[in-house]
Design an enzyme around this catalytic site. Structure first.
Site, PDB file in Angstrom:
ATOM      1  N   ASP A   1      -0.161 -34.678  19.689  1.00  0.00           N
ATOM      2  CA  ASP A   1      -1.290 -33.780  19.453  1.00  0.00           C
ATOM      3  C   ASP A   1      -1.161 -33.035  18.124  1.00  0.00           C
ATOM      4  O   ASP A   1      -1.980 -32.166  17.815  1.00  0.00           O
ATOM      5  CB  ASP A   1      -1.444 -32.786  20.597  1.00  0.00           C
ATOM      6  CG  ASP A   1      -0.180 -31.940  20.823  1.00  0.00           C
ATOM      7  OD1 ASP A   1       0.798 -32.107  20.066  1.00  0.00           O
ATOM      8  OD2 ASP A   1      -0.183 -31.130  21.768  1.00  0.00           O
TER       9      ASP A   1
ATOM     10  N   CYS B   1      24.572 -34.838   3.250  1.00  0.00           N
ATOM     11  CA  CYS B   1      23.259 -35.474   3.406  1.00  0.00           C
ATOM     12  C   CYS B   1      23.384 -36.984   3.562  1.00  0.00           C
ATOM     13  O   CYS B   1      22.641 -37.612   4.313  1.00  0.00           O
ATOM     14  CB  CYS B   1      22.366 -35.145   2.216  1.00  0.00           C
ATOM     15  SG  CYS B   1      22.071 -33.381   1.988  1.00  0.00           S
TER      16      CYS B   1
END
Length: 225
Positions: free
Chosen positions: A141, A45
């Site tokens: 959108d 990570c």
């Protein structure tokens, strides 16, 4: 919850290292990439988020905001950011108080569970499940344009995430598809559902039609954009 392509991405209220906000308000009219990681202070990570931080200017050029997530607290995130900056050798680019993107506190695992991001094979030292390496691409959108899911054992390729974003944004602007291994600047494909009369409008420079296939069908049409 299983989010399908074209579905509205939920407007979560988020607690992050960049403050509290509603996701849609924070995105505004930009594209967004939400990506999860199993845990703070873990090796893979750390390589991933350091890389994402270095690439933040590239995403900004593409009108795209990044936001991370893991099942850790805000306090953990802020402490880990110092490691991310040191590992990525980008202390001069962003200080602890100015990391290039927020990281979500999902210590209650609510979002990870709702979005199907739990890795069934990975647990923390308390035996609680961790998040997998998910990536959601959200358009202006607020709809899902693409998603990726990796296990905790496999780090992502952020060059591929950028490449996919470029393809999504180009296909949102023009009636095209991108072929295998495509990258920005390469020729694109004109799908069969684009009518001949529309080809000239969108591709005034013309298209190349491959006619030497055994079928003799001219369905492979290439264009430079």
């Amino acid at each position: 919850m299983t989010l399908r392509l074209g579905e509205q991405f939920p407007n979560f209220k988020l607690k992050t290292t960049g403050g509290d906000f509603q996701l849609h308000d924070w995105l505004g009219d930009k594209w967004g990439i939400l990506f999860s990681h199993p845990a703070d202070y873990t090796p893979v990570c750390t390589t991933e988020l350091s890389r994402a931080a270095k690439l933040a200017p590239e995403f900004a050029k593409r009108n795209t905001k990044l936001i991370g997530l893991s099942c850790d607290s805000i306090e953990n995130h802020h402490g880990w950011i110092k490691d991310l900056q040191a590992y990525g050798s980008n202390k001069s680019e962003c200080t602890t108080g100015d990391f290039p993107f927020p990281i979500i506190d999902d210590s209650d695992r609510k979002l990870a569970t709702q979005l199907g991001m739990i890795d069934p094979a990975e647990f923390d030292n308390k035996g609680l499940p961790l998040t997998a390496r998910a990536v959601f691409f959200v358009g202006p959108d607020k709809k899902v344009k693409a998603s990726l899911l990796y296990p905790a054992t496999t780090g992502r390729n952020f060059d591929e995430i950028l490449r996919l974003l470029d393809s999504l944004q180009l296909s949102a602007r023009l009636p095209i598809a991108t072929p295998v291994d495509w990258k920005t600047g390469d020729k694109v494909m004109v799908p069969p559902n684009v009518k001949d009369e529309d080809v000239a409008k969108h591709f005034p420079q013309g298209v190349e039609i491959k006619k030497d296939l055994p079928s003799g069908k001219g369905y492979i049409r290439m264009a430079q954009v």
